[in-house]
Design a protein around this motif. Sequence first.
Motif, PDB file in Angstrom:
ATOM      1  N   ASP A 181       0.627  -1.187  -0.014  1.00  0.00           N
ATOM      2  CA  ASP A 181       0.035   0.310  -0.415  1.00  0.00           C
ATOM      3  C   ASP A 181       0.932   1.365   0.066  1.00  0.00           C
ATOM      4  O   ASP A 181       2.090   1.247   0.685  1.00  0.00           O
ATOM      5  CB  ASP A 181      -0.881  -0.015   1.337  1.00  0.00           C
ATOM      6  CG  ASP A 181      -1.872  -0.881   0.930  1.00  0.00           C
ATOM      7  OD1 ASP A 181      -2.352  -1.146   0.219  1.00  0.00           O
ATOM      8  OD2 ASP A 181      -3.376  -1.297   2.167  1.00  0.00           O
TER       9      ASP A 181
ATOM     10  N   GLU B 268      -4.943   5.549   3.247  1.00  0.00           N
ATOM     11  CA  GLU B 268      -4.582   4.976   2.120  1.00  0.00           C
ATOM     12  C   GLU B 268      -4.540   5.837   0.566  1.00  0.00           C
ATOM     13  O   GLU B 268      -5.719   5.655   0.467  1.00  0.00           O
ATOM     14  CB  GLU B 268      -5.386   3.276   1.920  1.00  0.00           C
ATOM     15  CG  GLU B 268      -4.443   2.505   0.780  1.00  0.00           C
ATOM     16  CD  GLU B 268      -5.071   1.467   0.731  1.00  0.00           C
ATOM     17  OE1 GLU B 268      -5.627   0.242   1.288  1.00  0.00           O
ATOM     18  OE2 GLU B 268      -5.364   0.677  -1.008  1.00  0.00           O
TER      19      GLU B 268
ATOM     20  N   SER C 282      -2.546   0.972  -4.033  1.00  0.00           N
ATOM     21  CA  SER C 282      -2.105  -0.248  -3.715  1.00  0.00           C
ATOM     22  C   SER C 282      -1.906  -0.903  -4.511  1.00  0.00           C
ATOM     23  O   SER C 282      -1.631  -1.246  -5.843  1.00  0.00           O
ATOM     24  CB  SER C 282      -3.561  -1.673  -3.340  1.00  0.00           C
ATOM     25  OG  SER C 282      -4.076  -0.999  -2.291  1.00  0.00           O
TER      26      SER C 282
HETATM   27 MG    MG Z   1      -5.382  -1.505  -1.396  1.00  0.00          MG
END
Ligand code: MG
Length: 277
Positions: free
Chosen positions: A213, A219, A222
């Motif tokens: 990530d 986040e 990814s």
């Molecule tokens: Mg993700």
Amino acid sequence: MNINFSKVQKQRLRELDAPLNLQEKSFSSVQDRDEAFRDIEQQLVRQGKQHLLEIRNTSRRPALCELETKLTNVLVKNGFVQVVTPIILAKGMLAKMSITPEQPLFKQVFWVSEDKCLRPMLAPNLYYLLGEFARLYEKPIRVFEVGPCFRKDSKGGHHLNEFTMLNLVELGSPEERGKQRLEELAAIVMEAAGIKDYQLIPASSEVYGETVDVVAGLEVGSGVIGPNALDAQWGWVDPWVGIGFGLERLIMVSKGHQNIQRVGRALMYFDGVRLNI
Ligand code: MG
Ligand code: ATP
């Protein structure tokens, strides 16, 4: 006495994207508090109107559009081929990504008919195209797409039902360089997004297994270092790296916004400005 902003005042300050420390301020009297509220509100309304004027009177465009252009330019400059694929996706394409009814992401899919949905990710289309490109182009093959994705995600400050994904993939670069390439590609995107402070953190995904990530407080992307168990059925087996970024999340972080709604596709907001000002 410790008097905080009332519920209604807090709501308004949130709408106007007041910094958190201002929202949490306390006062010694109701009069002081109400005066402070009026001052802050006026100032934020002025700033919002100023921003709207700037958009009309200069060549500036909404942050989401500007970021898309910036990322497109920088990736093309770095040898990536831009692709534009359908937003309506066949159920079979999801199944090939192992997104079947038992899988959590399956429940987040918007169906437009029994066997067609609005794409929740760009990966299946890119996997498909790379199958074609693997025959047509010499490796390494670099592709990316940027465009809308749809997920019934639980509402909250970090999720939208429709958001803008950038997915880039490099296929056929040496396997031992996977981690380094992932770092380099993340750096290209993060620099273009104007975010210096971020980390790559190992994580896991229901679809891909191991992932990495890109985290900047939250986040924002990814990544995957292939090869992966999913690959063979798409007609190619080379090492690859890929990362999917959420553009609205990148903007949230770079502009310091507290919720994602104000930067996504919206009617209540225009380029981060609440319109009831
Ligand atoms: Mg993700
Ligand atoms: P999260 O765990 O935060 O829900 P995810 O891991 O399910 O995200 P991915 O499938 O990794 O999301 O998608 C790649 C990127 O797309 C995410 O890192 C994020 O930036 C963005 N993204 C995913 N879902 C949403 C959403 N509902 N709204 C806005 N951006 C999203």
